[in-house]
Design a protein around this motif. Structure first.
Motif, mmCIF file in Angstrom:
data_model
loop_
_atom_site.group_PDB
_atom_site.id
_atom_site.type_symbol
_atom_site.label_atom_id
_atom_site.label_comp_id
_atom_site.label_asym_id
_atom_site.label_seq_id
_atom_site.Cartn_x
_atom_site.Cartn_y
_atom_site.Cartn_z
ATOM 1 N N PRO A 1 17.625 1.033 12.169
ATOM 2 C CA PRO A 1 17.192 -0.278 12.665
ATOM 3 C C PRO A 1 17.941 -1.380 11.904
ATOM 4 C CG PRO A 1 15.366 0.924 11.622
ATOM 5 C CD PRO A 1 16.576 1.782 11.508
ATOM 6 N N PHE A 2 18.365 -2.401 12.608
ATOM 7 C CA PHE A 2 19.106 -3.500 11.981
ATOM 8 C C PHE A 2 18.302 -4.788 12.075
ATOM 9 C CE2 PHE A 2 22.849 -0.805 12.880
ATOM 10 C CZ PHE A 2 23.416 -0.822 11.623
ATOM 11 N N SER A 3 18.328 -5.563 10.989
ATOM 12 C CA SER A 3 17.724 -6.892 10.990
ATOM 13 C C SER A 3 18.849 -7.905 10.822
ATOM 14 C CB SER A 3 16.730 -7.007 9.825
ATOM 15 O OG SER A 3 16.044 -8.223 9.880
ATOM 16 N N SER A 4 18.930 -8.880 11.735
ATOM 17 C CA SER A 4 20.044 -9.833 11.698
ATOM 18 C C SER A 4 19.834 -10.866 10.603
ATOM 19 C CB SER A 4 20.188 -10.542 13.053
ATOM 20 O OG SER A 4 19.092 -11.413 13.263
ATOM 21 N N ALA A 5 20.931 -11.468 10.150
ATOM 22 C CA ALA A 5 20.847 -12.521 9.143
ATOM 23 C C ALA A 5 20.577 -13.882 9.783
ATOM 24 C CB ALA A 5 22.143 -12.580 8.334
ATOM 25 N N TRP A 6 20.716 -13.978 11.091
ATOM 26 C CA TRP A 6 20.389 -15.230 11.787
ATOM 27 C C TRP A 6 19.936 -14.893 13.201
ATOM 28 C CZ3 TRP A 6 24.551 -18.154 14.727
ATOM 29 C CH2 TRP A 6 25.684 -17.376 14.933
ATOM 30 N N HIS A 7 19.955 -15.853 14.119
ATOM 31 C CA HIS A 7 19.260 -15.673 15.393
ATOM 32 C C HIS A 7 20.135 -15.082 16.501
ATOM 33 C CE1 HIS A 7 21.342 -19.435 16.108
ATOM 34 N NE2 HIS A 7 21.015 -19.380 17.390
ATOM 35 N N VAL A 8 21.327 -14.612 16.169
ATOM 36 C CA VAL A 8 22.226 -14.031 17.165
ATOM 37 C C VAL A 8 22.661 -12.637 16.699
ATOM 38 C CG1 VAL A 8 24.426 -14.270 18.380
ATOM 39 C CG2 VAL A 8 23.082 -16.305 17.865
ATOM 40 N N MET A 9 22.664 -11.698 17.640
ATOM 41 C CA MET A 9 23.155 -10.358 17.343
ATOM 42 C C MET A 9 23.905 -9.857 18.575
ATOM 43 S SD MET A 9 20.961 -7.068 16.039
ATOM 44 C CE MET A 9 21.078 -7.192 14.279
ATOM 45 N N ALA A 10 24.977 -9.118 18.379
ATOM 46 C CA ALA A 10 25.764 -8.621 19.509
ATOM 47 C C ALA A 10 25.905 -7.111 19.413
ATOM 48 C CB ALA A 10 27.137 -9.284 19.534
#
Length: 522
Positions: free
Chosen positions: A95-104
């Protein structure tokens, strides 16, 4: 039966802007099409983060994932500095948690061998998840607003194949207190699970101490009970070794993370050089390519490298650089120097390579006939006197009081006369031999005297790996010497040699007159 090529109009990729959702490879759970490329851009509210997880994953396997693959980006796609990982085969990504509000997320298949593909889910503002990369930020849910009751969040830091130990620093901390931290708390574990040794359990308003793991994994567990909350916490992590280092040796070199490959985005890395009192730190930029200047302000507003005099960012700024530049060496005013690399959310470059050398504190003066050199013994405490010599090992220093001392005439110790800027100068080379074992490490300083004015100067001419630095420094150049980039001591000393010389001449003249008068009288 072979899966079809991706037919026109098949749903593949797109922008996902709902607070949560699901997506999968085309035709899932059937085999995905050949020669397909899909990009999903997950965009949630500014200030939120994205938690991405995979419930099914089955792609064609290759050791380097060169055939079919899935890539996860911490931000806009295609920026290599944001790449969290490339995956294939049967092992699902963590599982990945993004560092900000956008993920691709990018999925690509080639023209051979199709599997069932993948199914993924995301949600915004979920807490916990896998945090990879060299540095990042963790905040409690809803921070800086009060965190929710009955929360349990686990952040597993590391595990991206890196071997560096992890450092965690809390910038803010306010969690419900209580005896033994039995209500709300943050617990840290030296490994990927709660079975690993516990490094600490914290609550209340006091920030936990800086924590360093002994493995490449660190688990942060946050729990809240059914009532009474607080602002929560904000913490930064970084991988030691590549992104946070302290140097105390008299010379060294280091580079940006992953150099000469592109550095990651969202970094704040620090390199601190701390030498004994009296030393100064000289830094040579061997290579530098960062994101360029802002077209609006002309400043280094995006990725940049900054140097501070002293051990903290409160020290005076020695320089701030970005883009592709060939930089002259810089020298600290004190015995400590701090270099800080900031990178933003996109546009990564090759980075930098740096070497430094400690400039030994010394006092150099001269008369019309002699050099006088003094170096405090405490600055070179580990060295024998014979390792400090002028021109040749036969002209080694003596220990006088608390100093290594060399006093020598201009016609000895490898000195030579030169013309510089139409002025006659006497030049020699001072060697300080720091070699240990098989590692040869001899630092060289040019000492120069202008006899007419009795003015001396000293300049570092060879420090770390002179062959590598040949392009980075031209320290014999008089203009650079005057430019403050090198250490130069000028001591104007009163000299009695002229008075003695004139006295001898007068005395010889008187003796000659007496001799002539004596002959006449005879």
């Amino acid at each position: 039966s072979h899966p079809p090529l991706c037919p026109p109009g098949i749903k593949c990729g797109g922008v996902l802007s709902a607070p949560s959702g699901n997506f999968s490879s085309p035709n899932f759970p059937g085999p995905y099409p050949y020669e397909t490329e899909c990009t999903w851009l997950i965009v949630v509210a500014e200030g939120s983060s994205v938690l991405l997880s995979f419930s099914h994953f089955e792609l064609e396997y290759h050791a380097a994932c060169a055939y079919d693959y899935l890539q996860v980006y911490n931000g806009a796609a295609r920026d290599r500095g944001n790449l969290l990982g490339t995956f294939c085969g049967h092992s699902p990504p963590p599982p990945f948690s993004s560092a900000w509000h956008v993920m691709a997320v990018i999925f690509r298949s080639d023209r051979h061998v199709a599997k069932r593909g993948f199914a993924a889910a995301y949600r915004k503002d979920a807490c916990g998840g896998q945090l990879t990369g060299l540095s990042g930020e963790i905040t409690s849910p809803r921070y800086p607003e009060s965190y929710p009751n009955d929360a349990e969040c686990r952040w597993n830091i590391g595990g991206d194949g890196g071997s560096g130990l992890l450092t965690l620093v809390f910038a803010d901390f306010q969690v419900e207190g209580g005896q033994g931290c039995g209500f709300d708390y943050v617990a840290l574990f030296d490994g990927p699970t709660t079975a690993a040794p516990r490094l600490g359990r914290y609550c209340g308003n006091t920030r936990p101490p800086r924590t360093v793991s002994s493995t490449p994994h660190l688990l942060l567990l946050f729990k809240s009970d059914f009532n009474i909350g607080g602002r929560g916490f904000k913490a930064h992590f970084y991988s030691a070794g590549e992104c946070q280092e302290v140097f105390t040796t008299v010379k060294g070199n280091f580079s940006s993370p992953r150099y000469p490959n592109f550095y990651p985005n969202n970094l704040k890395c620090q390199w601190s050089i701390q030498l004994p009192p009296g030393y100064r730190v000289k830094v040579f930029f061997l290579d530098m390519e960062l994101e360029g200047r802002s077209s609006l302000t002309g400043g280094c507003d995006y990725d940049h490298l900054a140097a501070f005099d002293g051990g903290t960012e409160d020290g005076s700024l020695l320089g701030r650089w970005c883009g592709w530049e060939s930089l002259a060496p810089i020298t600290s005013r004190s015995n400590q120097l701090l270099l800080v690399l900031h990178t933003d959310r996109n546009t990564a470059k090759r980075g930098f390579s740096i070497a430094y050398v400690g400039v030994v504190p010394m006092n150099v003066s001269c008369t019309r006939t002699d050099f006088h050199i003094q170096i405090p013994v405490r600055s070179l405490a580990q060295l024998e006197r014979k390792r400090i010599y002028l021109g040749t090992p036969f002209c080694a220093a003596q220990v006088v009081g608390g100093n290594f001392k060399i006093q020598t005439r201009f016609d000895t110790c490898g000195t030579e006369s030169q013309k510089r800027n139409n002025t006659s100068v006497i030049v020699s080379t001072l060697y300080i031999d720091f070699s240990a074992g098989d590692q040869e490490d001899i630092h060289q300083y040019e000492v120069q005297c202008e006899p007419k004015r009795k003015e001396a100067s000293v300049t570092l001419i060879a420090g770390p790996n002179p062959s590598r630095l040949s392009q980075a420094e031209n320290l014999v150049d008089a203009q650079q010497r005057e430019g403050g980039a090198t250490v130069t001591h000028e001591i104007k000393s009163q000299d009695t040699s002229d008075i003695v010389f004139i006295s001898i001449c007068i005395l010889a003249g008187l003796l000659m007159v007496i001799a002539v008068v004596g002959l006449v009288l005879l």
